[in-house]
Design a protein around this motif. Structure first.
Motif, PDB file in Angstrom:
ATOM      1  N   THR A 179       0.701  -1.318   0.168  1.00 25.57           N
ATOM      2  CA  THR A 179      -0.051   0.051   0.055  1.00 25.57           C
ATOM      3  C   THR A 179       0.771   1.015   0.060  1.00 25.57           C
ATOM      4  O   THR A 179       0.394   2.540  -0.875  1.00 25.57           O
ATOM      5  CB  THR A 179      -0.651  -0.140   0.996  1.00 25.57           C
ATOM      6  OG1 THR A 179      -1.312  -1.334   1.325  1.00 25.57           O
ATOM      7  CG2 THR A 179      -1.472   1.149   1.228  1.00 25.57           C
ATOM      8  N   ARG A 180       2.122   0.836   0.598  1.00 22.68           N
ATOM      9  CA  ARG A 180       2.709   2.392   1.244  1.00 22.68           C
ATOM     10  C   ARG A 180       3.535   2.785  -0.353  1.00 22.68           C
ATOM     11  O   ARG A 180       3.577   3.092  -0.534  1.00 22.68           O
ATOM     12  CB  ARG A 180       4.048   2.365   1.663  1.00 22.68           C
ATOM     13  CG  ARG A 180       5.112   3.036   2.511  1.00 22.68           C
ATOM     14  CD  ARG A 180       3.899   4.618   2.897  1.00 22.68           C
ATOM     15  NE  ARG A 180       5.158   5.465   3.046  1.00 22.68           N
ATOM     16  CZ  ARG A 180       5.666   6.280   4.350  1.00 22.68           C
ATOM     17  NH1 ARG A 180       4.832   5.361   5.064  1.00 22.68           N
ATOM     18  NH2 ARG A 180       7.041   6.991   4.364  1.00 22.68           N
ATOM     19  N   VAL A 229      11.970  -7.314   4.192  1.00 24.11           N
ATOM     20  CA  VAL A 229      11.639  -7.486   5.425  1.00 24.11           C
ATOM     21  C   VAL A 229      10.802  -8.737   6.609  1.00 24.11           C
ATOM     22  O   VAL A 229      11.310  -9.282   7.466  1.00 24.11           O
ATOM     23  CB  VAL A 229      10.412  -6.875   5.803  1.00 24.11           C
ATOM     24  CG1 VAL A 229       9.288  -6.820   6.903  1.00 24.11           C
ATOM     25  CG2 VAL A 229      10.413  -5.089   5.469  1.00 24.11           C
ATOM     26  N   LYS A 230      10.696  -9.881   5.203  1.00 23.46           N
ATOM     27  CA  LYS A 230      10.200 -10.852   6.346  1.00 23.46           C
ATOM     28  C   LYS A 230      11.237 -11.880   7.132  1.00 23.46           C
ATOM     29  O   LYS A 230      11.196 -13.097   7.847  1.00 23.46           O
ATOM     30  CB  LYS A 230       9.657 -11.729   4.995  1.00 23.46           C
ATOM     31  CG  LYS A 230       8.678 -11.342   3.992  1.00 23.46           C
ATOM     32  CD  LYS A 230       7.744 -12.740   3.589  1.00 23.46           C
ATOM     33  CE  LYS A 230       6.619 -11.807   3.277  1.00 23.46           C
ATOM     34  NZ  LYS A 230       6.539 -12.211   1.093  1.00 23.46           N
ATOM     35  N   THR A 248      13.853  -1.424  14.716  1.00 26.57           N
ATOM     36  CA  THR A 248      14.516  -1.138  14.588  1.00 26.57           C
ATOM     37  C   THR A 248      15.579  -1.096  12.841  1.00 26.57           C
ATOM     38  O   THR A 248      15.673  -0.645  12.068  1.00 26.57           O
ATOM     39  CB  THR A 248      16.238  -1.290  15.323  1.00 26.57           C
ATOM     40  OG1 THR A 248      15.630  -0.295  16.952  1.00 26.57           O
ATOM     41  CG2 THR A 248      17.559  -0.604  14.495  1.00 26.57           C
ATOM     42  N   LEU A 249      15.633  -2.633  12.749  1.00 27.08           N
ATOM     43  CA  LEU A 249      16.206  -3.165  11.495  1.00 27.08           C
ATOM     44  C   LEU A 249      15.310  -2.441  10.409  1.00 27.08           C
ATOM     45  O   LEU A 249      15.632  -2.931   9.349  1.00 27.08           O
ATOM     46  CB  LEU A 249      16.045  -4.536  11.425  1.00 27.08           C
ATOM     47  CG  LEU A 249      17.171  -5.255  12.658  1.00 27.08           C
ATOM     48  CD1 LEU A 249      17.104  -6.765  13.196  1.00 27.08           C
ATOM     49  CD2 LEU A 249      18.505  -5.088  12.143  1.00 27.08           C
ATOM     50  N   VAL A 250      13.859  -2.487  10.622  1.00 31.14           N
ATOM     51  CA  VAL A 250      12.941  -2.165   9.346  1.00 31.14           C
ATOM     52  C   VAL A 250      13.346  -0.944   9.446  1.00 31.14           C
ATOM     53  O   VAL A 250      12.898  -0.418   7.749  1.00 31.14           O
ATOM     54  CB  VAL A 250      11.311  -2.671   9.780  1.00 31.14           C
ATOM     55  CG1 VAL A 250      10.692  -1.723   8.420  1.00 31.14           C
ATOM     56  CG2 VAL A 250      11.031  -4.213   9.654  1.00 31.14           C
ATOM     57  N   GLY A 251      13.280  -0.307  10.009  1.00 30.34           N
ATOM     58  CA  GLY A 251      13.841   1.360  10.069  1.00 30.34           C
ATOM     59  C   GLY A 251      12.997   1.848   9.814  1.00 30.34           C
ATOM     60  O   GLY A 251      11.403   1.571   9.850  1.00 30.34           O
ATOM     61  N   ILE A 275       9.340   2.191   6.369  1.00 29.52           N
ATOM     62  CA  ILE A 275       8.500   0.987   6.231  1.00 29.52           C
ATOM     63  C   ILE A 275       7.721   1.368   7.563  1.00 29.52           C
ATOM     64  O   ILE A 275       7.668   0.929   8.829  1.00 29.52           O
ATOM     65  CB  ILE A 275       8.817   0.063   6.543  1.00 29.52           C
ATOM     66  CG1 ILE A 275       9.429   0.080   5.157  1.00 29.52           C
ATOM     67  CG2 ILE A 275       7.626  -0.894   6.855  1.00 29.52           C
ATOM     68  CD1 ILE A 275       9.250  -0.018   3.826  1.00 29.52           C
ATOM     69  N   PRO A 276       6.360   1.991   7.480  1.00 28.06           N
ATOM     70  CA  PRO A 276       5.299   2.297   8.880  1.00 28.06           C
ATOM     71  C   PRO A 276       5.069   1.073   9.182  1.00 28.06           C
ATOM     72  O   PRO A 276       4.641  -0.096   8.340  1.00 28.06           O
ATOM     73  CB  PRO A 276       4.116   2.651   8.258  1.00 28.06           C
ATOM     74  CG  PRO A 276       4.052   2.590   6.964  1.00 28.06           C
ATOM     75  CD  PRO A 276       5.324   2.272   6.399  1.00 28.06           C
TER      76      PRO A 276
END
Length: 199
Positions: A114-115, A140-141, A172-175, A178-179
């Protein structure tokens, strides 16, 4: 510790989506806590469902002529619960219910597709958006998997069930690009609904 129940169908003639619908009907699933995870496997996030209900489901599926195994495990790491259930089934378990105390699910909703689609809509083609979303989703997975979590896709977005103590490191890792939103609850439906509303 959240409960993960693995339901493995042993009959290739039974469609997994059909089996998922049968399970949802028997357990009166309200929100999609039963996931067709592969061609032969269902994941059921079954906190608060008693051993009697699991046995009732096992009996109903057997009466319907569906060859299957049901193994329900409680573990702080959902991935470990799923793998433990898988190994028990592969060693011959037909039914098993772990009586360990249950804890809340921690569910993360990440609207990756979506983003990306919204952000790139006027700048690139739909094919580019899908490719970028898939690349980010794969990354992310891996983060979720390495934390001991499980995930599934929801219309291109990502729902993750993760260990409570790994939430900060995942964020932290996702940053920040990415909401993500988090929901917790003893029942999976509660945790999922909170995650979907919190974004």
């Amino acid at each position: 510790m959240p409960r993960i129940t693995l339901i493995l169908k042993k009959d290739g003639n039974i469609d997994t989506q059909y089996l998922a619908r049968q399970v949802m009907e028997v357990v009166r699933d309200e929100c999609g806590s039963v996931i067709a995870y592969s061609r032969s496997t269902l994941l059921w996030f079954s906190n608060t469902y008693t051993e009697d209900i699991h046995e009732f489901l096992h009996r109903k599926l057997s009466e319907a002529g569906i060859r299957h195994s049901i193994v329900s495990i409680v573990n702080p790491k959902p991935l470990i619960a799923g793998l433990t259930a898988w190994h028990m089934i592969k060693k011959g378990a037909v039914f098993y219910y772990d009586n360990s105390p249950e804890d809340e699910y921690t569910v993360i909703y990440m609207p990756i597709y979506t983003r990306i689609k919204t952000g790139l809509e006027e700048l690139s083609s739909p094919m580019d958006a899908v490719c970028i979303a898939e690349t980010i989703s794969f990354h992310v997975k891996q983060i979720v998997f390495r934390s001991g979590g499980l995930y599934y896709d929801l219309a291109g977005d990502l729902i993750s069930i993760v260990p409570k103590d790994s939430l900060d490191s995942i964020k932290t890792l996702v940053g920040e690009n990415i909401p993500l939103s988090v929901g917790t609850g003893l029942k999976f439906c509660e945790a999922l609904q909170r995650a979907l509303k919190n974004l």
